[in-house]
Enzyme design. Structure first.
Site, PDB file in Angstrom:
ATOM      1  N   LEU A 144      -4.021  -3.179   4.033  1.00 36.92           N
ATOM      2  CA  LEU A 144      -3.871  -4.181   5.017  1.00 36.92           C
ATOM      3  C   LEU A 144      -2.666  -3.623   6.569  1.00 36.92           C
ATOM      4  CD1 LEU A 144      -5.884  -7.100   4.429  1.00 36.92           C
ATOM      5  CD2 LEU A 144      -7.065  -5.725   5.786  1.00 36.92           C
ATOM      6  N   SER A 164     -11.150 -17.677  -9.774  1.00 37.50           N
ATOM      7  CA  SER A 164     -10.588 -19.259  -8.247  1.00 37.50           C
ATOM      8  C   SER A 164     -10.454 -20.472  -8.977  1.00 37.50           C
ATOM      9  CB  SER A 164     -12.368 -18.521  -7.226  1.00 37.50           C
ATOM     10  OG  SER A 164     -12.012 -19.687  -6.508  1.00 37.50           O
ATOM     11  N   ARG A 168       0.030 -25.776  -8.349  1.00 35.13           N
ATOM     12  CA  ARG A 168      -0.611 -24.841  -9.227  1.00 35.13           C
ATOM     13  C   ARG A 168       0.947 -24.608 -10.044  1.00 35.13           C
ATOM     14  NH1 ARG A 168       2.386 -20.701  -9.061  1.00 35.13           N
ATOM     15  NH2 ARG A 168       3.378 -21.915  -7.190  1.00 35.13           N
TER      16      ARG A 168
HETATM   17  C1  LIG Z   1      -6.606 -10.803  -6.864  1.00 31.20           C
HETATM   18  C2  LIG Z   1      -6.165 -10.866  -5.623  1.00 31.20           C
HETATM   19  C3  LIG Z   1      -6.483 -11.849  -4.773  1.00 31.20           C
HETATM   20  C4  LIG Z   1      -6.091 -11.879  -3.335  1.00 31.20           C
HETATM   21  N1  LIG Z   1      -6.770 -13.059  -3.057  1.00 31.20           N
HETATM   22  C5  LIG Z   1      -6.032 -12.640  -1.193  1.00 31.20           C
HETATM   23  C6  LIG Z   1      -6.753 -13.688  -0.281  1.00 31.20           C
HETATM   24  O1  LIG Z   1      -7.923 -14.441  -0.358  1.00 31.20           O
HETATM   25  N2  LIG Z   1      -6.063 -14.395   0.762  1.00 31.20           N
HETATM   26  C7  LIG Z   1      -4.784 -13.549   0.948  1.00 31.20           C
HETATM   27  O2  LIG Z   1      -4.161 -13.708   2.019  1.00 31.20           O
HETATM   28  N3  LIG Z   1      -3.855 -13.070   0.011  1.00 31.20           N
HETATM   29  C8  LIG Z   1      -4.447 -12.327  -1.096  1.00 31.20           C
HETATM   30  N4  LIG Z   1      -3.679 -11.754  -2.331  1.00 31.20           N
HETATM   31  C9  LIG Z   1      -2.833 -11.362  -1.654  1.00 31.20           C
HETATM   32  C10 LIG Z   1      -3.142 -10.151  -1.163  1.00 31.20           C
HETATM   33  O3  LIG Z   1      -4.301  -9.169  -1.360  1.00 31.20           O
HETATM   34  C11 LIG Z   1      -1.862  -8.428  -1.347  1.00 31.20           C
HETATM   35  O4  LIG Z   1      -1.009  -9.271  -1.243  1.00 31.20           O
HETATM   36  C12 LIG Z   1      -2.108  -7.412   0.207  1.00 31.20           C
HETATM   37  O5  LIG Z   1      -3.325  -7.232  -0.353  1.00 31.20           O
HETATM   38  C13 LIG Z   1      -0.692  -6.409  -0.116  1.00 31.20           C
HETATM   39  O6  LIG Z   1      -1.137  -6.012   1.300  1.00 31.20           O
HETATM   40  P1  LIG Z   1      -0.388  -4.690   1.366  1.00 31.20           P
HETATM   41  O7  LIG Z   1      -0.940  -3.584   2.508  1.00 31.20           O
HETATM   42  O8  LIG Z   1       0.595  -5.175   1.684  1.00 31.20           O
HETATM   43  O9  LIG Z   1      -0.514  -3.211  -0.103  1.00 31.20           O
HETATM   44  P2  LIG Z   1      -1.464  -3.067  -1.259  1.00 31.20           P
HETATM   45  O10 LIG Z   1      -2.984  -3.160  -0.056  1.00 31.20           O
HETATM   46  O11 LIG Z   1      -1.249  -3.517  -2.396  1.00 31.20           O
HETATM   47  O12 LIG Z   1      -1.472  -1.281  -0.514  1.00 31.20           O
HETATM   48  C14 LIG Z   1      -0.825  -0.721  -1.510  1.00 31.20           C
HETATM   49  C15 LIG Z   1      -0.506   1.135  -0.442  1.00 31.20           C
HETATM   50  O13 LIG Z   1       0.293   1.541  -0.438  1.00 31.20           O
HETATM   51  C16 LIG Z   1       0.265   2.847  -1.417  1.00 31.20           C
HETATM   52  N5  LIG Z   1       1.499   3.317  -2.149  1.00 31.20           N
HETATM   53  C17 LIG Z   1       1.775   2.617  -3.241  1.00 31.20           C
HETATM   54  N6  LIG Z   1       2.975   2.833  -3.973  1.00 31.20           N
HETATM   55  C18 LIG Z   1       2.527   4.474  -3.250  1.00 31.20           C
HETATM   56  C19 LIG Z   1       3.416   5.459  -3.428  1.00 31.20           C
HETATM   57  N7  LIG Z   1       4.657   5.641  -4.240  1.00 31.20           N
HETATM   58  N8  LIG Z   1       3.023   6.595  -2.820  1.00 31.20           N
HETATM   59  C20 LIG Z   1       2.369   6.438  -1.819  1.00 31.20           C
HETATM   60  N9  LIG Z   1       1.767   5.442  -1.738  1.00 31.20           N
HETATM   61  C21 LIG Z   1       1.834   4.455  -2.462  1.00 31.20           C
HETATM   62  C22 LIG Z   1      -1.208   2.419  -2.141  1.00 31.20           C
HETATM   63  O14 LIG Z   1      -1.816   3.484  -1.778  1.00 31.20           O
HETATM   64  C23 LIG Z   1      -2.152   2.033  -1.265  1.00 31.20           C
HETATM   65  O15 LIG Z   1      -2.487   2.211  -0.292  1.00 31.20           O
HETATM   66  C24 LIG Z   1      -4.477 -11.503  -3.179  1.00 31.20           C
HETATM   67  C25 LIG Z   1      -4.761 -10.530  -4.156  1.00 31.20           C
HETATM   68  C26 LIG Z   1      -4.787 -10.505  -5.708  1.00 31.20           C
HETATM   69  C27 LIG Z   1      -4.206  -9.754  -6.638  1.00 31.20           C
END
Ligand SMILES: Cc1cc2nc3c(=O)[nH]c(=O)nc-3n(C[C@H](O)[C@H](O)[C@H](O)COP(=O)(O)OP(=O)(O)OC[C@H]3O[C@@H](n4cnc5c(N)ncnc54)[C@H](O)[C@@H]3O)c2cc1C
Ligand code: SF4
Ligand code: SF4
Ligand code: FES
Lengths: 259, 630
Positions: free
Chosen positions: B15, B253, B300
């Protein structure tokens, strides 16, 4: 995997491997220890093999290359053909698979070019999402207030369609989806329906339907309905194909009369 | 610098990365977007629960952006800088509107408005959701907008590419990055006027977690070793109820407990009877017994610690690290309501939770700490200065961090449904900051000598060669397992001086053993054996910062619980931990920095003090309990 468990058994895993896109495939067999009821799934079998890459003949080999990320059947990465059926490795339990056959076989999908072993290149699917302009044409990302209101019924339809994880199962099962044509397949047709059902998304309806009337569009579908049977997310693909089919016909008529 | 020549590299297509790509492409810049997996398969797809924002209905009931901020700060035990949190919660309603316009199928009321969910006992409905897969729908909507820009030539996707190292010039300015094509294994440099890290959390440092396999923190660890600081690395959130699996912990959940699920273990240690045959008086409902007021719905932190504790003492099911979460006694109507989550349990364990109690255990879930970032506060502290180049820039000029990988917003623990907000907010609010930075650059990446890039490529090629040549006796998969087990045992729920020291000593051994890693695959095509092993070396460095941060923080705050220092100590530790990598010594150095407050006075968080909680605190505590939800 817990060692020295009394009820431990080994399970024979046969994997179709291929070193590179042009290499010829070969089979390798592995014995993987696991206990009934311990929740071992196919991705953990592959992890075990990565840590212990030795075949049943005692030959040292390399870890198996495969795609995986979420491990909870929502990212669509780990699609492979297991015991002859296309599905996700992460949601397939060994216990259940052994009810189908005494040994487990794993192959890459056959409708996409193999990258290596079980990893295939599904770029065609992502390109086709682009081909149908799979997006809502908003006026940029500045704050302009909320989106259109929507009935719970329409939301329900769209929500079900939106769960497609681009796994490719429907394409693997489809007799019409082949290397030598440009059929978009059920997932993409279903996305046409998804976007056309959104008020702003429907501004591109004509363009999408036009694309659907070209070669490789919805008319290419032979209605075999294999797709809907294998979709792990239970996407109503038959409905989508019918709805998009009707819409293209309507559009074609309209164009004749406008001309 | 001329506007249309600049290029911006974004690492990560979750995201945060996608929101940034959309916003930056819209500003007319060229974006190179890197991801280990097709961006649509990023970890954000896993989020189920929802996304928080003040909204009209809640507002008329007394809720506001300000209260949302207050809950976030309180939940995070006041460790978060306040101006960015204020800005984020103020933008939350706009974020929801924007995602709504993009066609995210948010659940609807009969009249067609967006429906809202009460989250973890919050007093106000402020969580927006799309079925049971909100993250998936948000991610897809952003992916679609970014592909739209790609079709117009403003975004290049580098999917199946791995970020290896930032390119930093002699003045310490980031000028691009080096990445590797995971199929051809080609290593090459990309010039970029600014680089945005949006690489997510580091759950797999703990072996199995609720995170995706790709959330290994290696990208952040590389930035750290290249000179970016880490903020609060010791803060790792553990979710109380996850389904232990052979390959990962899947989230269960909290609604299972919310609907009346009961947590228990057999009273007899090591009892191996089928749980259905264990009579009521031989079951130990330890949460209900210890916390009569809250029972199974304790916040929690408590639930996690109690479950962990019971198992540490060998009282888990069959002596193992599991307890029962039992919903078998609930009426059919309630079981129906829980359908979606019970399905997950059944699919991945093969057991029907309607018939037999679920086995659950706490699991590492979210990384609050991460790459250290700065921001430009407004004079009144009520937010960040819009478009200021410094927003979410790390200590390395030109290198930014967005989303879970940075350390802002959540302080010592994160409230449920605030992470998705944080990711999209970073992209749309701080994306323009990146644009102003590059617009004000005198000399861009294109003006840098080729040798700067060639040298970094060389450095990475040498590392690969060293791995191939090591041919030692260490199996990288088994070494990772050991790292994960130790980190989980001594570095998560309950931390203690001696355990932490012991683990840090052990970690020094891991560094040595890593040098003797044996690769069984030395090929040059799609070699996952090498990439897995390489990441492990970086994860060990990140782990050191987590452990050292935990050792030196001699207090308890949010997710960080020290058995030997159970109280919060604001005098000494109401501060950000900054971890710097010392490359010469291959070690971590810590220092502490003041936190910018200015909006809300820190108050005692009553988490864990059920007896003492009066009714006002109760309300606060319950909203804090949302942290557990997602
Ligand atoms: C099971 C679960 C349920 C959740 N539910 C919720 C919820 O309901 N509400 C909420 O607010 N939060 C929730 N969270 C937390 C939330 O989903 C995450 O914090 C959030 O999606 C992180 O998004 P991001 O864009 O930072 O990273 P990510 O979505 O983790 O994306 C990381 C990106 O970086 C790339 N990447 C990583 N390393 C490299 C590399 N070395 N080279 C190139 N690319 C790389 C990956 O390919 C990916 O595209 C949940 C988390 C989990 C685990
Ligand atoms: S109905 Fe048959 S031909 Fe049409 S998409 Fe589905 S499987 Fe393919
Ligand atoms: S429609 Fe179903 S089978 Fe086809 S790609 Fe989507 S989720 Fe997979
Ligand atoms: S790993 Fe995501 S679907 Fe299997």
């Amino acid at each position: 995997m817990t060692a020295d468990n009394a009820s431990q058994r080994t399970v024979r895993i046969n994997i179709k491997r291929q070193a590179s896109p042009d290499a010829s495939p070969r089979w390798e067999a592995f014995d993987v220890p696991c206990s009934p009821g311990d929740g071992t799934n196919i991705t953990s079998v592959l992890e075990y093999i990565a840590a212990h890459p030795r075949t049943v003949d005692g030959v040292d080999t390399t870890p198996v290359t495969y795609d995986a990320a979420c491990l909870e059947e929502v990212c669509g990465s780990c699609t492979m053909v297991i015991n002859g059926h296309v599905r996700q490795g992460c949601s397939q339990l060994v216990d259940r698979l052994l009810e189908e056959a005494p040994e487990i076989t794993i192959e890459p999908m056959s409708k996409f070019p193999v990258v290596r072993d079980l990893a295939v290149n599904r770029e065609r699917l992502f390109k086709d999402f682009q081909r149908i302009q799979g997006w809502v044409p908003i006026d940029g990302s500045y704050a302009l207030g909320p989106g259109p209101k929507e009935s719970p019924e329409n939301q329900d339809v769209r929500y079900r369609l939106s769960r497609c994880m681009a796994c490719g199962c429907c394409l693997e099962a489809c007799p019409q989806y082949t290397f030598d044509n440009d059929f978009v397949g059920a997932a993409v047709i279903s996305q046409v329906r998804y976007f056309n059902r959104h008020e702003t998304g429907s501004r591109l309806e004509d363009e999408r339907l036009e694309e659907m009337m070209k070669p490789g569009g919805v008319n290419h579908c032979g209605q075999a309905q294999n797709c809907v049977k294998v979709c792990p997310k239970e996407i109503p693909l038959t409905e989508s194909i019918a709805e998009v089919g009707r819409a293209t016909t309507r559009n074609a008529f309209r164009r004749i009369f406008i001309k | 610098m001329s506007r249309n020549e600049s290029r911006i590299a974004i690492v990560g297509g979750g995201l945060a990365g996608l929101a940034a790509a959309m916003r930056i492409a819209e500003a007319g810049k060229q974006v190179d977007l890197f991801s280990l997996v097709p961006v649509r398969r990023s970890h954000s797809v896993c989020a189920q629960g929802g996304i928080n924002a003040a909204n009209e209905v809640a507002r008329q009931q007394g809720y506001s952006e300000w209260l949302h901020m207050d809950e976030t700060l309180y939940g995070g035990d006041f460790l978060a800088h306040q101006p960015p949190v204020c800005e984020m919660t103020a933008w939350a309603p706009k974020v929801i509107d924007l995602m709504d316009r993009m066609g995210v199928p948010f659940n609807r009321t009969p009249e067609g408005h967006r429906d809202l969910r009460l989250f973890g006992g919050s007093l106000y409905k402020r969580t927006h959701f799309a079925g049971a897969s909100t993250g998936q729908q948000l991610l897809y909507a952003l992916d679609e907008q970014v592909r739209r820009h790609a079709s117009e030539g403003r975004v290049n996707h580098y999917e199946h590419w791995e970020f290896l190292w930032p390119v930093i010039d002699d003045d310490g300015v980031c000028r691009g990055l080096v990445a590797q094509d995971l199929r051809t294994m080609q290593i090459r440099a990309f010039r970029a006027d600014a680089v945005v890290m949006a690489t997510g959390g580091c759950g797999t440092i703990f072996g199995k977690s609720t995170n995706s396999t790709i959330c290994n923190g290696a990208a952040a660890a590389r930035a750290y070793q290249a000179g970016v600081w880490l903020g609060n690395p010791e803060f790792i959130q553990v979710h109380p109820t996850a389904i232990p699996g052979q390959d990962k912990f899947r989230l269960m959940s909290e609604s299972a407990r919310g609907e009346g699920g009961r947590v228990w273990v057999p009273r007899k240690e090591g009892d191996t009877r089928d749980p259905r045959n264990i009579p009521e008086d031989e079951r130990w409902y330890f949460l209900e017994e210890k916390y009569p007021a809250y029972g199974n719905l304790v916040p929690r932190d408590i639930a996690t610690r109690e479950i962990f504790w019971v198992c540490q003492q060998g009282k888990g099911i069959g002596g193992e690290r599991m307890v029962y979460l039992d919903i078998t006694h609930l009426p059919d109507a309630t079981k129906k309501k829980l359908y979606a989550i019970l399905e997950i349990y059944e699919k991945f364990t093969g057991d029907d939770p309607r018939e037999t109690p679920m086995k659950i255990f706490p699991a590492v879930h979210y990384t609050m700490g991460g790459l250290y970032t700065r921001y430009e506060p407004r004079d009144d502290n009520q937010g960040m200065v819009q478009n200021a180049p410094g927003n979410m820039m790390t200590n390395v000029p030109g290198l930014y961090a967005f989303g879970e990988v940075n350390y802002q917003y959540h302080g010592a623990t994160r409230l449920g449904a605030n992470a998705l907000l944080n990711c999209i907010f970073d992209g749309i609010f701080c994306g323009p900051s990146v644009v102003s930075y590059v617009d004000n650059l005198e000399r861009g990446a294109a003006d840098q000598p080729q040798s700067l890039f060639d040298d970094t490529v060389k450095q990475e090629e040498v590392k690969v060669k060293e791995l191939f040549d090591a041919q030692g006796d260490e199996n990288p998969y088994l070494l990772h397992k050991e790292v994960g087990d130790w980190m989980t045992d001594y570095g998560t729920v309950i931390r203690e001086e001696n355990d932490l020291k012991k683990t840090i000593d052990r970690l020094q051994e891991w560094k040595q053993r890593f040098k003797r890693v044996k690769l069984v695959d030395t090929g040059d095509w799609s070699n996952t054996n090498m990439t897995y092993a390489r990441a492990l070396g970086d994860m060990i460095r990140y782990a050191e910062a987590i452990l050292l941060g935990a050792l030196e923080r001699r207090e308890s705050r949010g997710s960080h619980y020290r058995l030997d220092y159970p109280e919060r100590d604001d005098d000494k530790f109401l501060k950000t931990t900054i971890a710097r990598y010392n490359a010469a010594e291959d070690s971590t150095e810590l220092e502490y920095e003041e936190i910018r407050m200015g909006l809300v006075e820190p108050r005692q968080r009553t988490y864990g003090k059920v007896e003492a909680a009066d009714s006002k605190d109760d309300a606060q505590e319950r909203s804090g309990a949302e942290a557990a939800k997602t």
